[in-house]
Scaffold this motif. Structure first.
Motif, short mmCIF file in Angstrom:
data_model
loop_
_atom_site.label_atom_id
_atom_site.label_comp_id
_atom_site.label_asym_id
_atom_site.label_seq_id
_atom_site.Cartn_x
_atom_site.Cartn_y
_atom_site.Cartn_z
N ILE A 32 -40.30 -4.59 22.52
CA ILE A 32 -39.14 -4.77 21.60
C ILE A 32 -39.02 -6.00 20.79
CG2 ILE A 32 -36.73 -4.31 21.74
CD1 ILE A 32 -37.06 -2.33 23.97
N ASP A 33 -39.26 -6.01 19.59
CA ASP A 33 -38.79 -7.27 18.82
C ASP A 33 -39.88 -8.39 19.57
OD1 ASP A 33 -36.80 -6.02 17.56
OD2 ASP A 33 -35.27 -6.63 18.86
N SER A 43 -31.34 -4.29 23.88
CA SER A 43 -32.14 -3.49 23.43
C SER A 43 -33.26 -2.77 24.16
CB SER A 43 -33.07 -3.85 22.16
OG SER A 43 -31.97 -4.29 21.23
N ARG A 66 -35.25 4.16 21.17
CA ARG A 66 -34.68 2.86 21.27
C ARG A 66 -33.19 2.97 21.12
NH1 ARG A 66 -36.28 -2.87 18.28
NH2 ARG A 66 -34.06 -3.99 18.61
N ASP A 119 -29.74 0.47 21.20
CA ASP A 119 -29.54 -0.74 21.03
C ASP A 119 -28.00 -1.14 21.38
OD1 ASP A 119 -31.82 -2.11 19.90
OD2 ASP A 119 -31.07 -0.68 18.01
#
Length: 381
Positions: free
Chosen positions: A120-121, A200, A363, A365
């Motif tokens: 994630i990111d 997240s 996902r 957030d």
């Protein structure tokens, strides 16, 4: 039969669960006893709770894993059977790793995540690899084995909640999950999940009840008739992970767009059947909208006349035909859980979605709310 572990009831069903259900006054419904589900796990109280639709459906739930323990429905002659697989007492659920997910909620992530990892990111998260190299149904200590808080319970509804801390089974974020089970006068069993996070993460919840519309332990499900509102599946490799493709069901054993007997093609020569040892695949549901509850599946058993429709707001449904059951587990009525004598129908997003960017996103957030609604509607014909 271990009758000392069951409560045999007819007219007295009203006193036990506090309902006014005149349609089942004289039914031979055997509720599991409170004393056999009363214990403490990790300093949290476990119990069993009975719900009544008020129009002919009785269900029992334990807050250990939010499990559906029993589900009594009538056939076309008003004869009742318990149509989900389960055990007589809480100890059997705790010790039985062969059928760990029997009747439970699945999370944080239902189904498989390849290599037990995702990013994630740009940050990689490693999860338990509890099914070969994959993370299955949330990991080694998923939502199926924890004790859920019982926030409220009434004649026909139970509210459960659970707090999953940041790093739980490797998943990021403090996750607050709520789950509501409701039986309606229309003989629907409704499940609603909601969840929020402060970081997240990925969330994909489902229920893993095993159904046999003849009744638990009463024979094969291969003669059940199945209809699935899906034009394709997500094919899998030999490790049960999606290849990333979409495979049209037309001219394959996976075509249930019109009603077909489950066993008709399950043993055919087909690479996907080989990879799943039968049906253990995600069907891509035909959707008219992104968020409305829509019809997905109809399961029908012709001898009893019992029918179950599934309505959901999810994009997929994993269907598993108990391809690995060995008959070594003994159910509530002293009958074995045999090979292909039950079917799981798990509404959810797709397996391995965190690693498949073109699949529907799982996902979640901060500031968003995960919502899932699924309805099992029971009738006879």
């Amino acid at each position: 039969m271990k009758t000392h572990k069951l409560l045999y009831i007819g007219f007295s069903v009203f006193c036990l669960i506090g309902c006014k259900n005149k349609t089942i006054q004289n039914a031979d419904i055997r509720l599991l006893a409170d004393k056999d589900f009363s214990t403490t796990v990790n300093n949290k109280k476990v119990g069993i709770y009975a719900l009544d639709s008020g129009n002919g459906i009785i269900m029992q739930v334990t807050n250990l894993g939010g499990r559906i323990v029993s589900l009594w429905t009538p056939d076309r002659n008003n004869k009742y059977e318990d149509i989900v697989l389960g055990y007589n007492n809480i100890e059997e659920y705790i010790k039985n790793s062969n059928s760990r997910f029997l009747g439970s909620v699945l999370g944080r992530y239902a189904n498989r995540i390849a290599n037990g990892a995702f990013e994630i990111d740009g940050v990689k998260y490693q999860l338990p690899q509890n099914s070969g190299t994959n993370c299955l149904h949330g990991g080694t200590f998923g939502f199926d084995v924890v004790v859920w808080n019982v926030d409220s319970v009434s004649n026909n509804e139970i509210h459960l909640s659970y707090f999953s801390p940041d790093g739980d089974n490797g998943f990021p974020g403090n996750l607050n999950v709520k789950m509501v089970y409701t039986l309606t006068p229309e003989n629907e069993f409704k499940i609603k999940y909601t969840a929020t996070t402060d970081k997240s993460t990925h969330v994909n919840l489902s229920n893993h009840s095993y159904f046999n519309l003849k009744g638990e332990g009463n024979g094969t499900i291969l003669d059940h008739e199945l209809t699935i509102n899906a034009d394709s599946i997500t094919p899998i490799n030999e490790f049960s992970i999606p290849t990333g493709e979409y495979l049209a069901v037309e001219n394959t054993p996976f075509d249930f767009r019109t009603s077909s007997v489950i066993g008709k093609r399950i043993n055919g020569i087909n690479e996907q059947l080989k990879n799943g040892a039968g049906y253990d695949h995600n069907w891509v549901l035909n959707r008219k909208t992104e968020s409305d509850v829509e019809w997905a599946v109809t399961l029908y058993e012709p001898t009893s006349g019992r029918q179950m429709q599934i309505w959901t707001d999810q994009s997929g449904i994993q269907i598993y035909t108990s391809n690995f059951a060995k008959g070594t587990d003994i159910g509530k009525y002293n009958k074995p859980h045999n090979y292909r004598e039950s079917i799981a129908l798990e509404t959810q997003k797709f397996p391995d979605s965190p690693n498949q960017p073109h699949f529907p996103s799982t996902r979640l957030d901060p500031g968003q709310v995960y919502i899932q609604n699924t309805i099992y509607k029971f009738s006879t014909k």
